[in-house]
Design a protein around this motif. Structure first.
Motif, short mmCIF file in Angstrom:
data_model
loop_
_atom_site.label_atom_id
_atom_site.label_comp_id
_atom_site.label_asym_id
_atom_site.label_seq_id
_atom_site.Cartn_x
_atom_site.Cartn_y
_atom_site.Cartn_z
N CYS A 300 29.10 18.50 49.77
CA CYS A 300 29.67 19.84 49.65
C CYS A 300 29.10 20.52 48.42
O CYS A 300 29.19 20.00 47.32
N THR A 301 28.47 21.69 48.61
CA THR A 301 27.99 22.46 47.46
C THR A 301 28.73 23.78 47.45
O THR A 301 28.75 24.49 48.45
N MET A 302 29.34 24.09 46.32
CA MET A 302 30.14 25.33 46.26
C MET A 302 29.40 26.43 45.51
O MET A 302 28.71 26.16 44.53
N CYS A 303 29.62 27.66 45.93
CA CYS A 303 29.13 28.82 45.18
C CYS A 303 30.24 29.25 44.22
O CYS A 303 31.31 29.67 44.66
N LYS A 304 29.96 29.15 42.93
CA LYS A 304 31.00 29.45 41.93
C LYS A 304 31.41 30.93 42.00
O LYS A 304 32.54 31.29 41.64
N TYR A 305 30.51 31.78 42.44
CA TYR A 305 30.83 33.20 42.52
C TYR A 305 31.81 33.47 43.66
O TYR A 305 32.81 34.16 43.49
N MET A 306 31.51 32.92 44.82
CA MET A 306 32.39 33.11 45.97
C MET A 306 33.75 32.46 45.73
O MET A 306 34.80 33.02 46.07
N LYS A 307 33.71 31.29 45.10
CA LYS A 307 34.96 30.55 44.92
C LYS A 307 35.79 31.11 43.75
O LYS A 307 36.86 30.60 43.45
N SER A 308 35.29 32.16 43.08
CA SER A 308 36.10 32.75 42.01
C SER A 308 37.12 33.73 42.57
O SER A 308 37.91 34.31 41.83
N ASN A 309 37.13 33.91 43.87
CA ASN A 309 38.19 34.71 44.51
C ASN A 309 39.42 33.82 44.68
O ASN A 309 39.30 32.67 45.06
N SER A 310 40.59 34.38 44.40
CA SER A 310 41.81 33.58 44.55
C SER A 310 42.93 34.45 45.11
O SER A 310 42.89 35.69 45.02
N LEU A 311 43.93 33.79 45.67
CA LEU A 311 45.09 34.54 46.19
C LEU A 311 45.76 35.33 45.07
O LEU A 311 46.13 36.49 45.27
N ILE A 312 45.91 34.71 43.90
CA ILE A 312 46.58 35.42 42.79
C ILE A 312 45.77 36.66 42.40
O ILE A 312 46.32 37.74 42.19
N GLY A 313 44.44 36.50 42.36
CA GLY A 313 43.57 37.64 42.03
C GLY A 313 43.73 38.76 43.06
O GLY A 313 43.80 39.94 42.72
N ILE A 314 43.80 38.40 44.34
CA ILE A 314 43.95 39.42 45.39
C ILE A 314 45.30 40.13 45.24
O ILE A 314 45.39 41.36 45.29
N ARG A 315 46.34 39.35 45.02
CA ARG A 315 47.68 39.96 44.88
C ARG A 315 47.70 40.92 43.70
O ARG A 315 48.15 42.07 43.82
N ASP A 316 47.18 40.48 42.56
CA ASP A 316 47.24 41.33 41.36
C ASP A 316 46.39 42.58 41.53
O ASP A 316 46.77 43.67 41.10
N THR A 317 45.24 42.42 42.17
CA THR A 317 44.36 43.58 42.39
C THR A 317 45.02 44.60 43.31
O THR A 317 44.94 45.81 43.08
N LEU A 318 45.68 44.10 44.36
CA LEU A 318 46.36 45.01 45.28
C LEU A 318 47.55 45.70 44.62
O LEU A 318 47.79 46.89 44.82
N LYS A 319 48.28 44.93 43.81
CA LYS A 319 49.49 45.46 43.16
C LYS A 319 49.15 46.53 42.14
O LYS A 319 49.64 47.65 42.20
N SER A 320 48.29 46.19 41.21
CA SER A 320 47.92 47.17 40.18
C SER A 320 46.48 46.90 39.75
O SER A 320 46.22 46.11 38.83
N PRO A 321 45.53 47.53 40.46
CA PRO A 321 44.12 47.28 40.16
C PRO A 321 43.74 47.68 38.74
O PRO A 321 44.13 48.75 38.28
N GLN A 322 43.02 46.80 38.07
CA GLN A 322 42.49 47.11 36.73
C GLN A 322 41.14 47.82 36.91
O GLN A 322 40.52 47.67 37.96
N PRO A 323 40.70 48.57 35.88
CA PRO A 323 39.43 49.30 36.05
C PRO A 323 38.29 48.39 36.54
O PRO A 323 37.49 48.81 37.39
N HIS A 324 38.23 47.12 36.06
CA HIS A 324 37.10 46.28 36.48
C HIS A 324 37.23 45.77 37.93
O HIS A 324 36.30 45.22 38.48
#
Ligand code: 13P
Ligand code: SF4
Length: 349
Positions: A300-324
């Motif tokens: 198994c080889t993982m892409c660190k960029y793709m795997k930096s997406n997380s459920l918590i990140g999605i929730r926080d981005t949807l709730k109150s997106p930061q400029p970045h």
């Protein structure tokens, strides 16, 4: 569900049990892809919150097949390869597109939807290919090679696309380069993909002068044909399926080569005892879950960029997106990059 391209036919609210039932077959990928009951108990409430937020905000979640299975099977509305996701972004009626993949894909969605809000929850959003060349470097190359048609892989920044003539993805690169009515092509940024295209065209008796820059995907460049030969000694009836970002010797030793969705379709359409997929291991875990009767072997080889997406990140981005989290592309760059992306659609629809 369509082959290779998954649409949301899943639950939007999960209990610990239903999430565990959905994810428990995944065995490839080490601890980040192992789903115990305890882990599902932590993830189910976050998934439910995201699905609620999605409905409230008229948002759609697009996910690449390499992101974590909890995103793919818990919250994603569409899962696919970069071409399919670009098409989905183009056709989307949602107010907000949440792109769980890497930055160049989210930028492509923004270029195709300048009036929509595009959010990118990934924390570590590079890509070794997209980061290997700048728009300015392409402009310099163009001045040196004025007779060449500049073709860029979709794994490039908006700036690079703005300086190129035609964009391609792994699902259409062979076809488009063959069809471009110019024998002089400059391909950026994937050196290995360029070599694979040259070999493919030569095999078909087509001669083109194809120059290329020196980028590679840090995941795919690590594979070599020795791994294939070794596994073939260990397993009979092993179907070897590779991505065109792999080195030439891997492509030569493979039974099938295609984009991530084309690889999925090939596995689904064939009836072999075992499969070895030479690509990021999210693809094997997705197939393992969706086709539990098929066997997948290899590492198994993982892409660190793709795997930096997380459920918590999605929730926080949807709730109150930061400029970045908010994807923006300067208007002039976006216009030129759109011409380049639309040139691709003119070849493949
Ligand atoms: P696909 O378009 O085949 O999904 O490829 C994207 C990618 O980044 C592969 O590494
Ligand atoms: Fe980029 Fe390679 Fe990751 Fe794909 S797998 S996003 S090409 S670094």
């Amino acid at each position: 569900m369509q082959l290779g391209f998954m649409m949301a036919t899943k639950l939007t609210q999960f209990s610990t049990e239903s999430l565990f039932e959905t994810l428990k077959h995944i065995k490839i990928g080490g601890t980040t892809c192992l789903y115990t009951k305890e882990r599902c108990a932590e993830l189910a409430p976050i998934i439910n919150e995201i699905n609620q937020l999605k409905a409230e905000k008229n948002a759609v979640i697009l996910a690449h097949s390499y992101v974590s299975p909890d995103i793919i099977h818990g919250v994603a509305d569409h899962v696919g390869d970069s071409y399919e996701l670009a098409k989905r972004a183009k056709e989307s009626a949602a107010d907000t597109i949440v792109f769980t993949a890497v930055k160049f894909m989210a930028e492509t969605a923004k270029i195709l939807n300048p009036d929509k809000r595009v959010l990118m929850p990934s924390q570590f959003n590079g890509c070794s290919l997209a980061d290997s060349i700048t728009g300015e470097q392409v402009a310099t190359l163009r001045a040196i090679h004025p007779d060449h048609t500049f073709v860029c892989y979709i794994n490039t920044t908006a700036d690079v696309k703005a300086n190129c003539d035609v964009c391609v993805t792994s699902s259409n690169v062979y076809k488009i380069i063959e069809e471009i009515p110019n024998d002089k092509i400059y391909f950026v940024p994937d050196r290995l993909m360029a070599k694979n295209v040259i070999r493919h065209l030569e095999e078909r008796g087509i001669k083109k002068d194809i120059k290329y820059s020196d980028g590679t995907c840090y995941v795919h460049e690590t594979y070599d044909a020795d791994m294939i030969h070794y596994l073939k000694t260990q397993y009979d009836e092993l179907e070897v399926v590779s991505h065109p970002e792999c080195p030439e010797d891997v492509i030569a030793a493979s039974d099938y080569v295609g984009s991530t969705s084309q690889m999925i379709k090939h596995v689904v359409d064939t009836d072999k005892k075992r499969y070895f997929l030479l690509t990021e291991c999210g693809l094997s875990s997705r197939l393992q879950l969706e086709h539990p009767k098929k066997e997948f072997v290899g590492s198994c080889t993982m892409c660190k960029y793709m795997k930096s997406n997380s459920l918590i990140g999605i929730r926080d981005t949807l709730k109150s997106p930061q400029p970045h989290d908010i994807v923006n592309v300067p208007e002039d760059t976006a216009k030129k990059a759109l011409d380049c992306i639309n040139a691709m659609f003119s070849y493949v629809g």
